[in-house]
Design a protein around this motif. Structure first.
Motif, PDB file in Angstrom:
ATOM      1  N   ASP A 114      29.960  36.509  44.085  1.00  0.00           N
ATOM      2  CA  ASP A 114      29.771  37.738  43.323  1.00  0.00           C
ATOM      3  C   ASP A 114      29.735  38.988  44.193  1.00  0.00           C
ATOM      4  O   ASP A 114      30.150  40.054  43.757  1.00  0.00           O
ATOM      5  CB  ASP A 114      28.466  37.653  42.518  1.00  0.00           C
TER       6      ASP A 114
ATOM      7  N   GLY B 197      33.052  40.939  44.747  1.00  0.00           N
ATOM      8  CA  GLY B 197      33.473  41.615  43.528  1.00  0.00           C
ATOM      9  C   GLY B 197      32.608  42.821  43.219  1.00  0.00           C
ATOM     10  O   GLY B 197      33.107  43.861  42.775  1.00  0.00           O
ATOM     11  N   GLN B 198      31.309  42.700  43.476  1.00  0.00           N
ATOM     12  CA  GLN B 198      30.403  43.818  43.220  1.00  0.00           C
ATOM     13  C   GLN B 198      30.689  44.990  44.147  1.00  0.00           C
ATOM     14  O   GLN B 198      30.584  46.154  43.749  1.00  0.00           O
ATOM     15  CB  GLN B 198      28.949  43.355  43.379  1.00  0.00           C
TER      16      GLN B 198
ATOM     17  N   LYS C 195      33.710  46.706  42.820  1.00  0.00           N
ATOM     18  CA  LYS C 195      33.347  47.464  41.619  1.00  0.00           C
ATOM     19  C   LYS C 195      32.610  48.744  41.989  1.00  0.00           C
ATOM     20  O   LYS C 195      32.852  49.811  41.409  1.00  0.00           O
ATOM     21  CB  LYS C 195      32.476  46.597  40.708  1.00  0.00           C
TER      22      LYS C 195
ATOM     23  N   SER D 175      43.532  42.597  34.549  1.00  0.00           N
ATOM     24  CA  SER D 175      42.744  41.401  34.231  1.00  0.00           C
ATOM     25  C   SER D 175      42.289  40.690  35.507  1.00  0.00           C
ATOM     26  O   SER D 175      41.169  40.170  35.580  1.00  0.00           O
ATOM     27  CB  SER D 175      43.565  40.443  33.367  1.00  0.00           C
TER      28      SER D 175
ATOM     29  N   SER E  21      39.431  42.683  37.057  1.00  0.00           N
ATOM     30  CA  SER E  21      38.203  42.462  36.297  1.00  0.00           C
ATOM     31  C   SER E  21      37.560  41.128  36.671  1.00  0.00           C
ATOM     32  O   SER E  21      36.339  41.040  36.863  1.00  0.00           O
ATOM     33  CB  SER E  21      38.505  42.490  34.797  1.00  0.00           C
ATOM     34  N   LYS E  22      38.378  40.093  36.809  1.00  0.00           N
ATOM     35  CA  LYS E  22      37.846  38.775  37.170  1.00  0.00           C
ATOM     36  C   LYS E  22      37.271  38.779  38.579  1.00  0.00           C
ATOM     37  O   LYS E  22      36.252  38.138  38.848  1.00  0.00           O
ATOM     38  CB  LYS E  22      38.944  37.723  37.040  1.00  0.00           C
TER      39      LYS E  22
ATOM     40  N   GLU F 292      35.961  41.425  40.139  1.00  0.00           N
ATOM     41  CA  GLU F 292      34.712  42.189  40.086  1.00  0.00           C
ATOM     42  C   GLU F 292      33.571  41.373  39.489  1.00  0.00           C
ATOM     43  O   GLU F 292      32.414  41.549  39.860  1.00  0.00           O
ATOM     44  CB  GLU F 292      34.911  43.468  39.273  1.00  0.00           C
ATOM     45  N   ASN F 293      33.896  40.477  38.577  1.00  0.00           N
ATOM     46  CA  ASN F 293      32.872  39.677  37.904  1.00  0.00           C
ATOM     47  C   ASN F 293      32.655  38.310  38.541  1.00  0.00           C
ATOM     48  O   ASN F 293      31.988  37.450  37.966  1.00  0.00           O
ATOM     49  CB  ASN F 293      33.237  39.515  36.426  1.00  0.00           C
ATOM     50  N   GLY F 294      33.227  38.123  39.743  1.00  0.00           N
ATOM     51  CA  GLY F 294      32.999  36.885  40.472  1.00  0.00           C
ATOM     52  C   GLY F 294      33.684  35.672  39.889  1.00  0.00           C
ATOM     53  O   GLY F 294      33.309  34.537  40.173  1.00  0.00           O
ATOM     54  N   GLN F 295      34.720  35.886  39.076  1.00  0.00           N
ATOM     55  CA  GLN F 295      35.429  34.776  38.448  1.00  0.00           C
ATOM     56  C   GLN F 295      36.678  34.370  39.216  1.00  0.00           C
ATOM     57  O   GLN F 295      37.277  33.348  38.928  1.00  0.00           O
ATOM     58  CB  GLN F 295      35.814  35.158  37.013  1.00  0.00           C
TER      59      GLN F 295
END
Length: 220
Positions: free
Chosen positions: A34, A37-38, A41, A63, A66-67, A69-72
């Motif tokens: 995470d 990504g943080q 962001k 997309s 976004s993934k 940034e959200n650790g996906q």
């Protein structure tokens, strides 16, 4: 006198392999932690940009951003390079904010195990010398998790050049315009990063390499 057939060596077998034609696309991102990504962001918000604006600047899908940034998703090096270049950010800022920006007389020491980890589906990176920004090279150690080209959606390719030297195990280096080559402990290779490439481990355990990429100054 009848000659006894000999088994081809590992190097001969590697040279005879044919690279699948599907290897023409960039590598897709994988899993990440995470904090990376943080940080991305936070940079975006500090600059007042939307995901759409960052996508237009970097060429990375909204997309995907976004993934990340959200650790996906865990971005591969080539994706990180696109992002940092597009937002005018030094790539090491994503791994360590304790940076020295002085251009002269600098030194950095990274003790064993103190590098910044960045795992992906195919490689586990440990980024080194993260306290220095505006470097001309990006040094890191990597544990090679991939075992075949089937582990990659396509070629890895990005700006710059790179060098790697095998620390443990045996690896096979696939490149877009050359026959595959097998490297053992102490062996090394240097190649153009814009040429598609992928590294796999031939060892039972994950092979380890020291890896250096150039072109980092353009990201700062």
């Amino acid at each position: 006198m009848k000659k006894t057939a000999t088994r081809p060596s590992l190097r001969e077998t590697a040279a005879a392999e044919i690279v699948p034609a599907r290897f023409s696309a960039d590598v897709a991102p994988a899993e990440t932690s995470d904090d990376l990504g943080q940080r991305l962001k936070r940079v975006r918000i500090d600059k007042g940009w939307t995901l759409k604006e960052v996508s237009e600047r970097t060429g990375v899908a909204r997309s995907t951003l976004s993934k990340i940034e959200n650790g996906q998703m865990s971005p591969t090096y080539d994706v990180l390079q696109k992002i940092t270049r597009g937002v005018d950010l030094d790539i090491v800022e994503l791994f360590d904010q304790r940076r020295q920006s002085a251009p002269f007389g600098r030194r950095s020491v990274t003790r064993r195990g103190e590098g910044k980890p960045h795992p992906t589906d195919t490689y586990d990176y440990e980024v080194l010398a993260t306290d220095l920004s505006q470097k001309h090279i990006l040094p890191f150690k990597a544990r090679i998790r991939a075992r075949s080209l089937d582990d990659f959606p396509g070629w890895v390719r990005h700006e710059g050049e790179e060098f790697l030297c095998v620390l443990s195990g045996t690896v096979r280096v696939f490149t877009e315009f050359y026959a595959p080559v097998t490297l053992e402990v102490g062996d090394s290779t240097y190649f153009d990063s814009k040429m598609g490439h992928a590294i796999v481990s031939l060892s039972k355990a994950d092979a380890e390499v020291i890896w250096i990429c150039t072109g980092i100054s353009a990201l700062s």
